[in-house]
Design a protein around this motif. Structure first.
Motif, PDB file in Angstrom:
ATOM      1  N   ALA A 201       0.829  -1.207   0.000  1.00 16.23           N
ATOM      2  CA  ALA A 201       0.000   0.000   0.000  1.00 16.23           C
ATOM      3  C   ALA A 201       0.861   1.253   0.000  1.00 16.23           C
ATOM      4  CB  ALA A 201      -0.932  -0.007   1.213  1.00 16.23           C
ATOM      5  N   CYS A 202       1.935   1.246   0.777  1.00 18.82           N
ATOM      6  CA  CYS A 202       2.846   2.392   0.811  1.00 18.82           C
ATOM      7  C   CYS A 202       3.517   2.597  -0.550  1.00 18.82           C
ATOM      8  CB  CYS A 202       3.905   2.194   1.884  1.00 18.82           C
ATOM      9  SG  CYS A 202       3.308   2.407   3.575  1.00 18.82           S
ATOM     10  N   GLU A 203       3.945   1.494  -1.149  1.00 23.67           N
ATOM     11  CA  GLU A 203       4.587   1.587  -2.462  1.00 23.67           C
ATOM     12  C   GLU A 203       3.623   2.147  -3.495  1.00 23.67           C
ATOM     13  OE1 GLU A 203       7.472  -1.194  -5.272  1.00 23.67           O
ATOM     14  OE2 GLU A 203       6.215  -2.122  -3.737  1.00 23.67           O
ATOM     15  N   ASP A 204       2.391   1.658  -3.496  1.00 20.85           N
ATOM     16  CA  ASP A 204       1.377   2.150  -4.438  1.00 20.85           C
ATOM     17  C   ASP A 204       1.073   3.627  -4.221  1.00 20.85           C
ATOM     18  OD1 ASP A 204       1.207  -0.354  -5.546  1.00 20.85           O
ATOM     19  OD2 ASP A 204      -0.652  -0.909  -4.506  1.00 20.85           O
ATOM     20  N   ALA A 205       1.167   4.064  -2.959  1.00 22.50           N
ATOM     21  CA  ALA A 205       0.844   5.460  -2.630  1.00 22.50           C
ATOM     22  C   ALA A 205       2.019   6.405  -2.872  1.00 22.50           C
ATOM     23  CB  ALA A 205       0.398   5.557  -1.175  1.00 22.50           C
ATOM     24  N   GLY A 206       3.175   5.870  -3.277  1.00 24.65           N
ATOM     25  CA  GLY A 206       4.318   6.716  -3.569  1.00 24.65           C
ATOM     26  C   GLY A 206       5.163   7.086  -2.374  1.00 24.65           C
ATOM     27  N   VAL A 207       5.038   6.339  -1.273  1.00 22.42           N
ATOM     28  CA  VAL A 207       5.846   6.608  -0.081  1.00 22.42           C
ATOM     29  C   VAL A 207       7.304   6.277  -0.378  1.00 22.42           C
ATOM     30  CG1 VAL A 207       6.278   5.869   2.305  1.00 22.42           C
ATOM     31  CG2 VAL A 207       3.931   6.198   1.492  1.00 22.42           C
ATOM     32  N   GLU A 208       8.202   7.146   0.081  1.00 24.02           N
ATOM     33  CA  GLU A 208       9.626   6.926  -0.168  1.00 24.02           C
ATOM     34  C   GLU A 208      10.306   6.127   0.936  1.00 24.02           C
ATOM     35  OE1 GLU A 208       8.593  10.977  -2.031  1.00 24.02           O
ATOM     36  OE2 GLU A 208       8.081   9.868  -0.215  1.00 24.02           O
ATOM     37  N   LEU A 209       9.911   6.379   2.206  1.00 17.66           N
ATOM     38  CA  LEU A 209      10.599   5.758   3.329  1.00 17.66           C
ATOM     39  C   LEU A 209       9.599   5.143   4.296  1.00 17.66           C
ATOM     40  CD1 LEU A 209      13.144   8.621   4.156  1.00 17.66           C
ATOM     41  CD2 LEU A 209      13.660   6.491   2.957  1.00 17.66           C
ATOM     42  N   VAL A 210       9.867   3.919   4.716  1.00 14.65           N
ATOM     43  CA  VAL A 210       9.089   3.254   5.760  1.00 14.65           C
ATOM     44  C   VAL A 210      10.029   2.956   6.915  1.00 14.65           C
ATOM     45  CG1 VAL A 210       7.934   1.098   6.407  1.00 14.65           C
ATOM     46  CG2 VAL A 210       7.258   2.301   4.323  1.00 14.65           C
ATOM     47  N   PHE A 211       9.569   3.242   8.120  1.00 13.75           N
ATOM     48  CA  PHE A 211      10.322   2.922   9.336  1.00 13.75           C
ATOM     49  C   PHE A 211       9.584   1.810  10.051  1.00 13.75           C
ATOM     50  CE2 PHE A 211      11.554   4.325  13.836  1.00 13.75           C
ATOM     51  CZ  PHE A 211      12.750   3.617  13.801  1.00 13.75           C
ATOM     52  N   ALA A 212      10.209   0.622  10.121  1.00 14.40           N
ATOM     53  CA  ALA A 212       9.568  -0.550  10.717  1.00 14.40           C
ATOM     54  C   ALA A 212      10.532  -1.199  11.699  1.00 14.40           C
ATOM     55  CB  ALA A 212       9.154  -1.542   9.636  1.00 14.40           C
ATOM     56  N   PRO A 213      10.716  -0.582  12.858  1.00 15.26           N
ATOM     57  CA  PRO A 213      11.690  -1.098  13.824  1.00 15.26           C
ATOM     58  C   PRO A 213      11.127  -2.247  14.646  1.00 15.26           C
ATOM     59  CG  PRO A 213      10.623   0.819  14.735  1.00 15.26           C
ATOM     60  CD  PRO A 213      10.054   0.643  13.345  1.00 15.26           C
ATOM     61  N   SER A 214      12.007  -3.003  15.269  1.00 16.78           N
ATOM     62  CA  SER A 214      11.596  -3.946  16.293  1.00 16.78           C
ATOM     63  C   SER A 214      11.378  -3.187  17.594  1.00 16.78           C
ATOM     64  CB  SER A 214      12.671  -5.015  16.489  1.00 16.78           C
ATOM     65  OG  SER A 214      13.852  -4.414  17.015  1.00 16.78           O
ATOM     66  N   VAL A 215      10.757  -3.848  18.567  1.00 15.42           N
ATOM     67  CA  VAL A 215      10.575  -3.232  19.888  1.00 15.42           C
ATOM     68  C   VAL A 215      11.928  -2.937  20.508  1.00 15.42           C
ATOM     69  CG1 VAL A 215       9.686  -3.608  22.217  1.00 15.42           C
ATOM     70  CG2 VAL A 215       8.313  -4.296  20.245  1.00 15.42           C
ATOM     71  N   GLU A 216      12.882  -3.851  20.366  1.00 15.27           N
ATOM     72  CA  GLU A 216      14.207  -3.640  20.947  1.00 15.27           C
ATOM     73  C   GLU A 216      14.909  -2.460  20.300  1.00 15.27           C
ATOM     74  OE1 GLU A 216      18.358  -6.048  21.926  1.00 15.27           O
ATOM     75  OE2 GLU A 216      16.745  -7.041  20.811  1.00 15.27           O
ATOM     76  N   ALA A 217      14.741  -2.298  18.968  1.00 16.66           N
ATOM     77  CA  ALA A 217      15.375  -1.167  18.293  1.00 16.66           C
ATOM     78  C   ALA A 217      14.808   0.157  18.789  1.00 16.66           C
ATOM     79  CB  ALA A 217      15.195  -1.290  16.788  1.00 16.66           C
ATOM     80  N   MET A 218      13.527   0.179  19.101  1.00 18.26           N
ATOM     81  CA  MET A 218      12.896   1.421  19.556  1.00 18.26           C
ATOM     82  C   MET A 218      13.194   1.726  21.010  1.00 18.26           C
ATOM     83  SD  MET A 218      11.348   3.327  17.416  1.00 18.26           S
ATOM     84  CE  MET A 218      10.091   4.288  18.248  1.00 18.26           C
ATOM     85  N   TYR A 219      13.229   0.698  21.861  1.00 19.03           N
ATOM     86  CA  TYR A 219      13.289   0.943  23.303  1.00 19.03           C
ATOM     87  C   TYR A 219      14.528   0.403  23.993  1.00 19.03           C
ATOM     88  CZ  TYR A 219       8.425   2.441  22.928  1.00 19.03           C
ATOM     89  OH  TYR A 219       7.286   3.108  22.602  1.00 19.03           O
TER      90      TYR A 219
END
Length: 299
Positions: free
Chosen positions: A95-113
């Motif tokens: 959906a993001c690709e179809d909408a023309g989004v350039e960057l997605v941030f999809a971290p793990s819980v450990e990466a965030m906290y």
């Protein structure tokens, strides 16, 4: 494909980042070239409401849109639906690709906290009212992750839906109180044709429950039409509609000012409702004009 524990990657015109430091480096480099950075925070399970946020974010041709996909454990209580919250990472990326989004941030819980997070944001008195009264700690967790996202991405604009109106008010308050640089843009609620506010949790509803849930938006419409009669008339009209659906268990139906303080005698106010339909908790709200001949559209 799971977002946990794997490196970032590029697919078509879309780059997915897992690590906060790497995304921060990329967005700062883009900003140095004169590009604006727009952020759309989500917990995934993207629907038309999220896509409207993305569409608004991409209006500026000189901007780069970052969509975060992260189911934040800090904003879920111990008896809430963190484990079963809808997750559809591959569909979300498409959906993001179809909408023309350039960057997605999809971290793990450990990466965030990290492994031992100790400092969080306190949402203050408003965070303990309305949604906060039923979901203790929810807004502390929400504000903590939003602050982290704003610090990582450093967006010029961040886009949030008005369906989660209390969330929007609290985020704006945090930005003001903590002197953050980002501007917060609220976007009107996107609805199904019958009026139900779009929500990832709508996927939990059976067909019968979905039909019953339409009483929430219908109650807001009735309340908005009663605005000329003042606050009491608004609440009476909205409550009568909700009473026609016994399977809708109302948590609260309240009228507040636009900053969620006490309702004014005249002018703009917010009518807010929360209810359980089966095991699914839904919220909605609408702008109401009190003491005025005009009637708002649903928020």
């Amino acid at each position: 494909m799971s977002p946990s524990g794997s490196p970032g990657f590029t697919r078509g015109g879309l780059t997915v980042h897992r690590e906060p430091a790497e995304l921060a480096r990329v967005t700062r480099a883009l900003r140095a070239t004169g590009r604006k950075i727009h952020l759309v925070p989500t917990m995934g399970a993207l629907h038309r409401g999220h896509l409207e946020l993305i569409r608004r974010a991409r209006r500026d041709i000189n901007s780069v849109t970052v969509v975060s996909i992260f189911v934040n454990p800090l904003q879920f209580g111990p008896n809430e639906d963190f484990d079963r919250y809808p997750r559809s990472f591959e569909a979300d990326l498409a959906a993001c690709e179809d909408a023309g989004v350039e960057l997605v941030f999809a971290p793990s819980v450990e990466a965030m906290y990290g492994t031992d997070p100790q400092i969080t944001v306190h949402s203050g008195p408003l965070g303990e009212q309305l949604e906060g009264a039923t979901r203790p700690g929810h807004f502390d967790g929400m504000l903590t992750v939003v602050l982290k996202l704003l610090n990582i991405v450093r967006p010029d604009l961040a886009f949030f839906g008005e369906k989660d109106y209390q969330q929007l008010v609290l985020i704006r308050r945090m930005v003001r109180d903590l002197n953050l640089d980002a501007r917060i843009q609220g976007i009107p609620t996107v609805r199904e044709p019958e009026g139900l506010a779009l929500s990832s949790r709508n996927a939990y509803l059976t067909e019968e429950q979905h039909s019953a849930a339409l009483a929430l938006s219908a109650s807001l419409t009735a309340g908005a039409h009663a605005g000329t009669g003042g606050a009491e008339a608004v609440l009476k009209a909205a409550g009568e509609v909700l009473a026609t659906e016994p399977s809708v268990k109302v948590d609260y139906l309240e009228l507040r000012d636009t900053e969620l303080g006490p309702a004014p005698a005249e002018g703009e106010a917010r009518l807010l409702v929360a209810a359980k339909v089966g095991a699914t908790r839904l919220i909605d709200n609408a702008l109401v004009l009190l003491g005025s001949p005009g009637v708002s559209e649903q928020a």
